[in-house]
Design an enzyme around this catalytic site. Sequence first.
Site, short mmCIF file in Angstrom:
data_model
loop_
_atom_site.label_atom_id
_atom_site.label_comp_id
_atom_site.label_asym_id
_atom_site.label_seq_id
_atom_site.Cartn_x
_atom_site.Cartn_y
_atom_site.Cartn_z
CB VAL A 1 83.22 31.75 12.06
CG1 VAL A 1 84.32 31.27 11.71
CG2 VAL A 1 81.84 32.53 10.83
CG ASP B 1 81.63 26.65 23.18
OD1 ASP B 1 81.00 25.80 22.17
OD2 ASP B 1 82.02 25.84 23.89
NE ARG B 2 80.11 33.17 17.63
CZ ARG B 2 80.02 31.83 16.50
NH1 ARG B 2 81.26 31.23 17.71
NH2 ARG B 2 79.71 31.92 15.69
CG LEU B 3 83.22 32.02 27.67
CD1 LEU B 3 82.26 32.52 27.62
CD2 LEU B 3 83.57 30.58 28.61
CG HIS B 4 84.45 35.84 21.28
ND1 HIS B 4 85.14 34.40 20.42
CD2 HIS B 4 82.87 36.07 20.74
CE1 HIS B 4 84.38 34.38 19.23
NE2 HIS B 4 83.33 34.86 20.16
#
Length: 235
Positions: free
Chosen positions: A16, A213-216
């Site tokens: 996602v 990039d999932r660097l939430h």
Amino acid sequence: MEPPTEHPIDLAAMRVGYGAADTAGADGVAQHLDPAWLTGDPPWLDLFGRWLTEAMAAKIPEPNAMVVGTVAPSGRPSTRTVLCKGASASGITFFTGYESAKGLALAANPFASLTFPWIALERQVHFRGRVRKVDAEVTQAYWESRPRGSQISAFSSAQSQPIADRAELEAVAARTAQRFGGVAGDEPIPVPPNWGGYVVDVDYAEFWQGRADRLHNRVRAVRGSDGWTIDRLQP
């Protein structure tokens, strides 16, 4: 040991994409979630209210649905989805059967976790805290606000207990309705003796914002003996 059978859906390959780091994502916010967003007393309440309002405006299905985690007397955790029915400085409120699986778990271990998964908006909110029953008048006021059909269902159900089949369940509900003058009747249905509300006294609140990039982004507020501590967590 035999290897697990491969699922026909490639779950590991599912991806996602969240909002780019320098542009607005699905949450419509270009700015990164920051600890400075947590203000007030308690510091989680204002931002939670704003995000809930925005989830409603975005027509998220059941925006007040939350995943409630408890620990049974055996020590095993369990989760289920419950509707939040109150949020204030006192905590987060929901209603259920006191002798249901979650009610028995809370009687043994009066702590819970709550998660609001607004994934379509790239947001989640997570709470933890000690749980207590609400006062009887709070339960009564909420009970009277419920649709009559929901009252009949709650009064009929020995929540979490087995029943033979759907037909028997519907028959029990029909007998309850008849007892109180029918589905369309006006005879008041009393609060079931083992049904009511709980309030989670929030001492941990965490807000999550999906980023590229999932660097939430994750920020939290933790209540200690000297008040609240607010900081950022790594994703």
